[in-house]
Scaffold this motif. Sequence first.
Motif, mmCIF file in Angstrom:
data_model
loop_
_atom_site.group_PDB
_atom_site.id
_atom_site.type_symbol
_atom_site.label_atom_id
_atom_site.label_comp_id
_atom_site.label_asym_id
_atom_site.label_seq_id
_atom_site.Cartn_x
_atom_site.Cartn_y
_atom_site.Cartn_z
ATOM 1 N N GLN A 89 35.696 42.276 45.178
ATOM 2 C CA GLN A 89 36.531 43.109 44.321
ATOM 3 C C GLN A 89 37.826 43.495 45.038
ATOM 4 O OE1 GLN A 89 34.764 46.812 42.991
ATOM 5 N NE2 GLN A 89 35.918 46.700 41.082
ATOM 6 N N GLN A 90 37.740 43.770 46.330
ATOM 7 C CA GLN A 90 38.954 44.101 47.086
ATOM 8 C C GLN A 90 39.934 42.934 47.084
ATOM 9 O OE1 GLN A 90 38.707 45.950 50.883
ATOM 10 N NE2 GLN A 90 40.822 45.450 51.341
ATOM 11 N N GLU A 106 43.626 43.211 45.485
ATOM 12 C CA GLU A 106 44.827 42.936 46.283
ATOM 13 C C GLU A 106 45.700 41.893 45.599
ATOM 14 O OE1 GLU A 106 44.328 41.981 50.458
ATOM 15 O OE2 GLU A 106 42.646 43.382 50.598
ATOM 16 N N LEU A 107 45.079 40.832 45.110
ATOM 17 C CA LEU A 107 45.833 39.773 44.448
ATOM 18 C C LEU A 107 46.476 40.293 43.162
ATOM 19 C CD1 LEU A 107 46.722 36.826 44.489
ATOM 20 C CD2 LEU A 107 44.563 36.238 43.330
ATOM 21 N N ALA A 108 45.727 41.073 42.397
ATOM 22 C CA ALA A 108 46.267 41.645 41.158
ATOM 23 C C ALA A 108 47.470 42.536 41.464
ATOM 24 C CB ALA A 108 45.186 42.437 40.424
ATOM 25 N N SER A 156 46.609 41.690 35.746
ATOM 26 C CA SER A 156 45.303 42.310 35.516
ATOM 27 C C SER A 156 44.293 41.704 36.498
ATOM 28 C CB SER A 156 44.825 42.051 34.079
ATOM 29 O OG SER A 156 44.507 40.678 33.914
ATOM 30 N N GLU A 157 43.232 42.428 36.774
ATOM 31 C CA GLU A 157 42.206 41.913 37.685
ATOM 32 C C GLU A 157 41.516 40.662 37.137
ATOM 33 O OE1 GLU A 157 39.648 44.995 39.237
ATOM 34 O OE2 GLU A 157 41.384 46.224 39.761
ATOM 35 N N PRO A 158 41.188 40.599 35.837
ATOM 36 C CA PRO A 158 40.581 39.351 35.344
ATOM 37 C C PRO A 158 41.481 38.128 35.531
ATOM 38 C CG PRO A 158 40.181 41.124 33.782
ATOM 39 C CD PRO A 158 41.152 41.657 34.806
ATOM 40 N N SER A 159 42.783 38.296 35.311
ATOM 41 C CA SER A 159 43.710 37.171 35.512
ATOM 42 C C SER A 159 43.808 36.807 36.983
ATOM 43 C CB SER A 159 45.098 37.515 34.967
ATOM 44 O OG SER A 159 45.061 37.624 33.569
ATOM 45 N N ALA A 160 43.840 37.803 37.849
ATOM 46 C CA ALA A 160 43.895 37.552 39.292
ATOM 47 C C ALA A 160 42.633 36.833 39.760
ATOM 48 C CB ALA A 160 44.076 38.863 40.053
#
Length: 177
Positions: free
Chosen positions: A53-54, A58-60, A66-70
Amino acid sequence: MKRDSAFLTDLIRLNAQNFSMTKNEVQTSRSIAMGHISHTSFADFTHAGQQAQQWVKELAKDLCWSEPSACRLLRSVLHTVRDWLSPAEMADLSAQLPVLVRGIYFEGWNPSVSARERTKRDFVLSVRNSFGYDEEIDFDVAINAVFKLLDRHVSHGEIVQVRNSMKKSLRKLWPVD
């Protein structure tokens, strides 16, 4: 059950041959795969989830996505990198990835498909096709963000080996030393 056991034994034997495992490492792998040894606790799973998750967070943040896209991008780039590396280099990189990220890395891997020389354009198209085309995304920038993430979390020596195994045009997407 016997078929599963035979499959796991064959898979471990194949890995032993490909990655020069000692007899003790083979026996330990077989025992773990067969469920005879269980050192994994709930805390280990929680920690693995937190690490993955980290990385995604970080990428997001780096891309303002968004986190799902990242997460989808991370998966697409990891799969493309994996498919472009030699088996030995692929294994070396995987050893430095968090457990769940390593699972994503190997998801859908077909060991019978060998790495071959390709261009930067082929790499970017592979990532784009895996991620899903979106005209709003500059995939060079997105891939560079994943490479920067790897650069932050994987040893410098391993990153140098991975980067040097790629064509010069693709190396330009990696952060500069």
